[in-house]
Design a protein around this motif. Structure first.
Motif, mmCIF file in Angstrom:
data_model
loop_
_atom_site.group_PDB
_atom_site.id
_atom_site.type_symbol
_atom_site.label_atom_id
_atom_site.label_comp_id
_atom_site.label_asym_id
_atom_site.label_seq_id
_atom_site.Cartn_x
_atom_site.Cartn_y
_atom_site.Cartn_z
ATOM 1 N N LEU A 1 0.799 -1.227 0.000
ATOM 2 C CA LEU A 1 0.000 0.000 0.000
ATOM 3 C C LEU A 1 0.834 1.280 0.000
ATOM 4 O O LEU A 1 0.358 2.329 -0.453
ATOM 5 C CB LEU A 1 -0.946 0.022 1.216
ATOM 6 C CG LEU A 1 -2.095 -0.988 1.176
ATOM 7 C CD1 LEU A 1 -2.888 -0.927 2.480
ATOM 8 C CD2 LEU A 1 -3.027 -0.712 -0.015
ATOM 9 N N THR A 2 2.067 1.222 0.521
ATOM 10 C CA THR A 2 2.831 2.470 0.647
ATOM 11 C C THR A 2 3.058 3.197 -0.676
ATOM 12 O O THR A 2 2.867 4.419 -0.744
ATOM 13 C CB THR A 2 4.157 2.214 1.384
ATOM 14 O OG1 THR A 2 3.852 1.697 2.680
ATOM 15 C CG2 THR A 2 4.945 3.495 1.548
ATOM 16 N N LEU B 1 6.006 -0.722 -7.018
ATOM 17 C CA LEU B 1 4.760 -1.480 -6.855
ATOM 18 C C LEU B 1 4.729 -2.717 -7.746
ATOM 19 O O LEU B 1 4.542 -3.839 -7.275
ATOM 20 C CB LEU B 1 3.561 -0.579 -7.176
ATOM 21 C CG LEU B 1 2.186 -1.259 -7.089
ATOM 22 C CD1 LEU B 1 1.837 -1.611 -5.648
ATOM 23 C CD2 LEU B 1 1.108 -0.360 -7.696
ATOM 24 N N LEU B 2 4.907 -2.485 -9.042
ATOM 25 C CA LEU B 2 4.745 -3.594 -9.994
ATOM 26 C C LEU B 2 6.010 -4.437 -10.104
ATOM 27 O O LEU B 2 5.944 -5.642 -10.356
ATOM 28 C CB LEU B 2 4.345 -3.038 -11.371
ATOM 29 C CG LEU B 2 4.113 -4.055 -12.491
ATOM 30 C CD1 LEU B 2 3.099 -5.121 -12.092
ATOM 31 C CD2 LEU B 2 3.652 -3.351 -13.768
ATOM 32 N N GLY B 3 7.144 -3.799 -9.889
ATOM 33 C CA GLY B 3 8.413 -4.517 -10.049
ATOM 34 C C GLY B 3 8.815 -5.268 -8.796
ATOM 35 O O GLY B 3 9.626 -6.191 -8.866
ATOM 36 N N ARG B 4 8.298 -4.859 -7.665
ATOM 37 C CA ARG B 4 8.733 -5.506 -6.428
ATOM 38 C C ARG B 4 7.583 -5.909 -5.522
ATOM 39 O O ARG B 4 7.431 -7.074 -5.175
ATOM 40 C CB ARG B 4 9.691 -4.594 -5.670
ATOM 41 C CG ARG B 4 10.271 -5.269 -4.437
ATOM 42 C CD ARG B 4 11.143 -4.363 -3.603
ATOM 43 N NE ARG B 4 12.081 -3.624 -4.416
ATOM 44 C CZ ARG B 4 12.008 -2.324 -4.671
ATOM 45 N NH1 ARG B 4 11.009 -1.617 -4.171
ATOM 46 N NH2 ARG B 4 12.909 -1.719 -5.420
ATOM 47 N N LYS B 5 6.741 -4.951 -5.161
ATOM 48 C CA LYS B 5 5.810 -5.207 -4.077
ATOM 49 C C LYS B 5 4.750 -6.262 -4.385
ATOM 50 O O LYS B 5 4.385 -7.035 -3.503
ATOM 51 C CB LYS B 5 5.141 -3.902 -3.654
ATOM 52 C CG LYS B 5 6.103 -2.849 -3.109
ATOM 53 C CD LYS B 5 6.921 -3.315 -1.952
ATOM 54 C CE LYS B 5 7.861 -2.264 -1.386
ATOM 55 N NZ LYS B 5 7.204 -1.074 -0.878
ATOM 56 N N VAL B 6 4.230 -6.281 -5.589
ATOM 57 C CA VAL B 6 3.174 -7.265 -5.857
ATOM 58 C C VAL B 6 3.725 -8.655 -6.175
ATOM 59 O O VAL B 6 2.961 -9.620 -6.203
ATOM 60 C CB VAL B 6 2.213 -6.807 -6.991
ATOM 61 C CG1 VAL B 6 1.530 -5.495 -6.612
ATOM 62 C CG2 VAL B 6 2.937 -6.692 -8.326
ATOM 63 N N VAL B 7 5.047 -8.733 -6.400
ATOM 64 C CA VAL B 7 5.627 -10.039 -6.689
ATOM 65 C C VAL B 7 6.481 -10.571 -5.548
ATOM 66 O O VAL B 7 6.808 -11.760 -5.502
ATOM 67 C CB VAL B 7 6.463 -10.019 -7.989
ATOM 68 C CG1 VAL B 7 5.555 -9.889 -9.200
ATOM 69 C CG2 VAL B 7 7.484 -8.894 -7.968
ATOM 70 N N MET B 8 6.816 -9.712 -4.597
ATOM 71 C CA MET B 8 7.735 -10.129 -3.535
ATOM 72 C C MET B 8 7.145 -11.257 -2.702
ATOM 73 O O MET B 8 5.933 -11.374 -2.547
ATOM 74 C CB MET B 8 8.073 -8.938 -2.625
ATOM 75 C CG MET B 8 6.878 -8.497 -1.821
ATOM 76 S SD MET B 8 7.301 -7.186 -0.633
ATOM 77 C CE MET B 8 5.904 -7.421 0.478
ATOM 78 N N GLY C 1 1.971 -10.287 -0.361
ATOM 79 C CA GLY C 1 1.379 -8.998 -0.010
ATOM 80 C C GLY C 1 0.114 -8.745 -0.824
ATOM 81 O O GLY C 1 -0.919 -8.321 -0.297
ATOM 82 N N LEU C 2 0.218 -9.024 -2.109
ATOM 83 C CA LEU C 2 -0.924 -8.811 -2.995
ATOM 84 C C LEU C 2 -2.087 -9.721 -2.586
ATOM 85 O O LEU C 2 -3.251 -9.301 -2.540
ATOM 86 C CB LEU C 2 -0.502 -9.095 -4.441
ATOM 87 C CG LEU C 2 -1.553 -8.865 -5.518
ATOM 88 C CD1 LEU C 2 -2.043 -7.424 -5.511
ATOM 89 C CD2 LEU C 2 -0.982 -9.216 -6.899
#
Lengths: 631, 631
Positions: free
Chosen positions: A434-435, A492-499, A504-505
């Motif tokens: 979300l950040t 967001l797209l490169g890290r957070k939703v795939v980490m 997280g997603l």
């Protein structure tokens, strides 16, 4: 009472139940009463010391008289009032002189200042600086630097960017070399000499406090004398403007930190923004905390924080809160514009409502002659025009939606600090995803709200006689600093939703689905719930499609449209969740306003995600493949 | 050569075949060579006298020293150079000293000035003022006022708005009463005395010319002494700042027109913007062109233009060209930002391209650490980043699309002036429908382009060291003046698409279909052609649905989203039509750039119409029905 307060009260208590934080041990002495007392105090200080001077700090820009940076007297008074309020150390432990205030309440209270004058006071930097030292500093570093910052004696900066590197921190070239053979034995921390230039340093020079504590990213050369490429070579240093002893007293000696220039900005002019030279020899330093001539290397004295090479990790420990802080500032500016234009629209008479049917007359193209108006009637206030209502409702929908998301994120920060291990882990995962949205979405859409606030004012909005043009200029900064829009999108797209395998997603989707499940049981909310479910499905599918080739170049070519769509999904979710806190039977104007603002978002805004996601799903190469010479 | 010129050449000659205008009797002495000579001259003057001073006029805002309005020396020089160029009278007859230049070429040439410094010179107002008098004035009015404006001796304004009325011209209260019993016998036209206040008068006071000729809307009281309500009571008057004789010489007497205040604006600061008091007695007028004390009424002397009660009709005769002029200014600012950010992106090294796959590392949230970058490699220029390319291509697509539409509209103006009766009628109908879009679309989307230009520059774009923040501020005016966005939208949906039984809309649809039919035969364009066909169908259906109840309140509640969708349809059509002028076999970079910019528009922008039209089709009452107390 400010226009903001009832909205804040509703979101904090009716929606987020912030008063229940007193069930946590850390907040056990708190209650809604203590929270309200903090809000009352901040509201009052903002009204008295901030709001009346917002235009003053815009027109009396910081300037350098050859010796000192001059700021308006109002800035000094706002700085002092904020320091005296206790808000600098509000979240600290009681034994540190703090009040163990939840971040949720601190964030909410900060909105009063930011709506009143976003740039007059840069104490958030001081707070962030000191907070970082409380986590990563040694005891002497906390005592000498952080505590004096909390007390308001010293102020703080974050010195990351450099002219040649900008957002690309791996390319910083500020060099830190050990200062003498005894460099490790300095009581204030391993002592280095720094040389380099730092750009975009907010509050980098002023006379508001006794001293300025710079937190500086720099590289320690390897045994070959070369700087290590990439972010792994970066370390973090405390570089005070004036040298201090181990008691925190000024030694009387200036450190070699020199103002190289003030940036003249489009807005946000209450805060100085500087180019600083470290160790260029303008203020040659003889000794350090130990004092005395010693023939050690030249440069600005800096004390290492944490371990060498971990500078970025230390700095970014605070990143979630810093980025939520930007989102809050953007939202506050949006709200300020909304309130100003609402007030104007309620009081400005002009024109008449449209009549009943189109005419085929050849007329003049001017408002006065548009379909079926009766010029014999008196003019109405412009809030009676449908298009003005549209512009006001859009602002309300954007800004209150953003506000809700940010308070939700702030509540997650408290959860991370005080929750059960499971809740801490969930809050961490949700904040990771979300950040970037909490920072980017308000920066873009509350800026758009400010443009609508100008439009409601017509020609008057384009003049400096009304505050809205300043809000718009101030707000334009927020898509740039603390990581640009493009950087947030890549994050967001490169890290957070795939980490972590997409954890997280997935967790966010569960939270959204939980809201949908509750909402779908209320007939009045079922339509929104269905629309949100479809939007969630679309964003999920687009995420997969973006990464279908496994190539970052394919996925990230349209990262910004992805982030825009994702942000709209999250704000729609937030609005629906907020509506769950509105009693179905209520017909109060405030509740009707929430329903309308949510409906605006679902009807006018959420459908926009289709266009944004289309290029993500198809990994559209139109932009990425554009040959340079074809521009 | 400026970056603009090749684009302009392509659109003027390869696409619009402006050189063929020499087949018209009026333009028979012209050719591409004479057109190019005009473009060359304007390009040179703009480069030498405008561009270097764009920041000067922003920082040295007009100020009143108690006696005169002071403008920078550069403004005087730009004003003079423009006057000497012959462009003031370029479109006039040879016998008037003009060059019978087509409006298409005049509009194109004007872009050089507007990209260089949009506000340094307000000659467009002088030109519009004089053009109006050439159509509606008497021979003496033409000779005394218009010709001296064309010659650069006098300058002109348009004085419509009043503080209490703003856009609602039916509510103006400036009063014009006959000046003595012989008022009708004045050689300069029926002589009146005017009293009232006029707001937002650009170029209303300055020392750039010998005299300022105000064209003022005012009401002549009826026999009962009352002003007639509505626009039908409005008449048009020539009110010179200084009185003149029938030879156009200053009599030495000042007319009673007084500066009441300068507006301090967000941008567009090269042009003064004023509140003027007419007939308040600051400069009591003894006589008029006849001279002498005569005891006639007090007030500013004004000469009626046209017939009483037809003031708005006279004024709005020029409205299409004035609104196309705003669209051109907005587009020019958009292009200026595009060129500046393109230049910056080609030269600024920062960061590295993304690598091949996502990481699951816990890293720092900063650009430097985004997926798979190799910090050992040197930094690349930012134009190599996909997101920067996206921001540049969006600007190109918006601004060159807007430029094409505006030149198309300018060509329609020439058609209206020189075509066959059938072509004149078609041009009139098309201009009725297209003008609100030609004004509004660039005002909104070239402003968005300017925001992207700032974003490409990062923090530097937020400073006054780079020109892009000024373009953004300057451009914000264009959604407000010459009819706000809301007024354009009400004009489009409330009048233009329904007038004369929908003839204008039908004709536009035929033109769009003609483009589709040609494009669909080219395999490379078939996809765009189909998308355009669907968009046209959607806009048509939404138009019908908006008016399905026959109630203007229903239809116009969402007039702005309708206009946004309609504008996107029209720009998509324009781009497709432009591509028909690109040889299918060409692989020149410029042609590839056109294809990409068009593709950007079809892939990223056109799909947005779905969300805008949704609320139009359903006559969504969310905004219009919002109770005031619920805000």
């Amino acid at each position: 009472m400010s226009a903001l307060r009832p909205t804040l009260d509703f979101l904090l208590y009716d929606w987020l139940h912030a008063e229940r934080l007193d069930e946590r041990a850390r907040f056990a002495d708190h209650s809604r009463e203590t929270f309200d007392a903090v809000l009352d105090t901040c509201e009052r200080i903002a009204r008295e010391k901030y709001a009346p001077f917002n235009r003053v700090v815009d027109t009396q820009e910081p300037h350098f008289d050859g010796e000192k940076v001059i700021l308006p007297q109002a800035t000094h008074e706002a700085h002092q009032a904020y320091g005296e309020s206790g808000m600098l150390s509000a979240s600290q432990d009681y034994e540190e002189g703090g009040m163990q205030l939840p971040y949720t309440v601190e964030a909410a209270a900060g909105l009063f200042f930011a709506t009143a004058s976003v740039s007059i006071n840069s104490s958030l930097l001081t707070k962030g600086n000191a907070n970082l030292l409380m986590v990563h500093g040694t005891e002497p570093q906390k005592a000498v630097f952080a505590r004096n910052e909390f007390a308001g004696r010293f102020s703080g900066t974050m010195a990351l960017s450099e002219p040649q590197a900008g957002s690309s921190l791996s390319d910083i070239a500020t060099r830190a070399t050990p200062d003498g053979t005894d460099f490790e034995s300095d009581p204030l921390g391993p002592r280095y000499r720094l040389k380099g230039n730092k750009m975009w340093i907010s509050a980098g020079e002023h006379e508001l406090s006794e001293n300025i504590i710079h937190l500086v990213l720099a590289k320690i050369p390897g045994p070959d004398g070369k700087l290590v490429a990439g972010v792994k070579g970066i370390s973090l240093f405390i570089v005070p403007k004036k040298l201090v002893d181990t008691e925190g007293q000024l030694t009387g000696e200036r450190n070699d930190v020199a103002l190289a220039g003030l940036n003249h900005k489009l807005g946000w002019r209450g805060t100085t923004n500087t180019l600083l030279n470290f160790g260029e020899g303008k203020y040659p330093v003889r000794g350090a905390s130990g004092g005395g001539l010693d023939g050690r290397g030249a440069g600005a004295i800096g004390y290492l924080v944490g371990k060498p090479g971990e500078g970025l990790r230390c700095m970014f420990h605070m990143m979630n809160e810093a980025r939520i802080g930007i989102g809050l500032a953007a939202t506050a500016l949006g709200l300020a514009g909304y309130y100003a234009s609402l007030d104007y629209a309620k009081n400005r008479p002009q024109g008449r409502p449209v009549g009943l049917r189109p005419t085929s007359r050849q007329d003049t193209g001017n408002d006065a002659s548009v379909v079926g108006k009766d010029p014999g009637q008196p003019q109405v206030r412009i809030i009676e025009h449908a298009d003005v209502k549209r512009m006001l409702l859009a602002q309300k929908s954007y800004c209150e939606g953003a506000l809700a998301l940010l308070l939700y994120c702030a509540r997650l920060v408290d959860e991370q600090h005080t929750g059960t291990p499971e809740a801490v882990e969930e809050a961490r995962l949700l904040l990771e995803v979300l950040t970037p949205l909490a920072k980017s979405w308000p920066s873009e859409f509350c800026l758009e709200a400010n443009s609508l606030a100008i439009q409601v004012h017509g020609g008057y909005g384009y003049t400096r006689d009304f505050p809205v043009e300043q809000y718009w200029r101030d707000n334009r900064l927020n898509m740039i600093h603390e990581g640009t829009h493009g950087i947030q999108a890549a994050d967001l797209l490169g890290r957070k939703v795939v980490m972590e395998g997409g954890k997280g997603l997935l967790l966010l989707a569960q939270r959204i689905n939980a809201t949908i499940e509750r909402a779908i049981q209320q007939p009045a909310l079922a339509e929104h719930a269905n629309a949100l479910g479809q939007a969630l499905q679309k964003v999920g599918a687009a995420t997969k499609a973006a990464w279908a080739t496994g190539q970052a170049t394919d996925a990230l070519a349209n990262a910004v449209p992805y982030m825009q769509a994702f942000g709209h999904l999250v704000i729609a979710w937030t609005w629906l969740d907020v509506l769950l806190a509105v009693p179905a039977a209520s017909n109060s104007p405030a509740d009707e306003g929430r329903r309308r603002a949510a409906r605006y978002f679902f009807h006018y805004e959420l459908p926009k995600i289709g266009a944004w996601l289309r290029v993500v799903e198809t990994r559209d190469p139109t932009c990425a493949g554009m040959p340079e010479e074809a521009f």
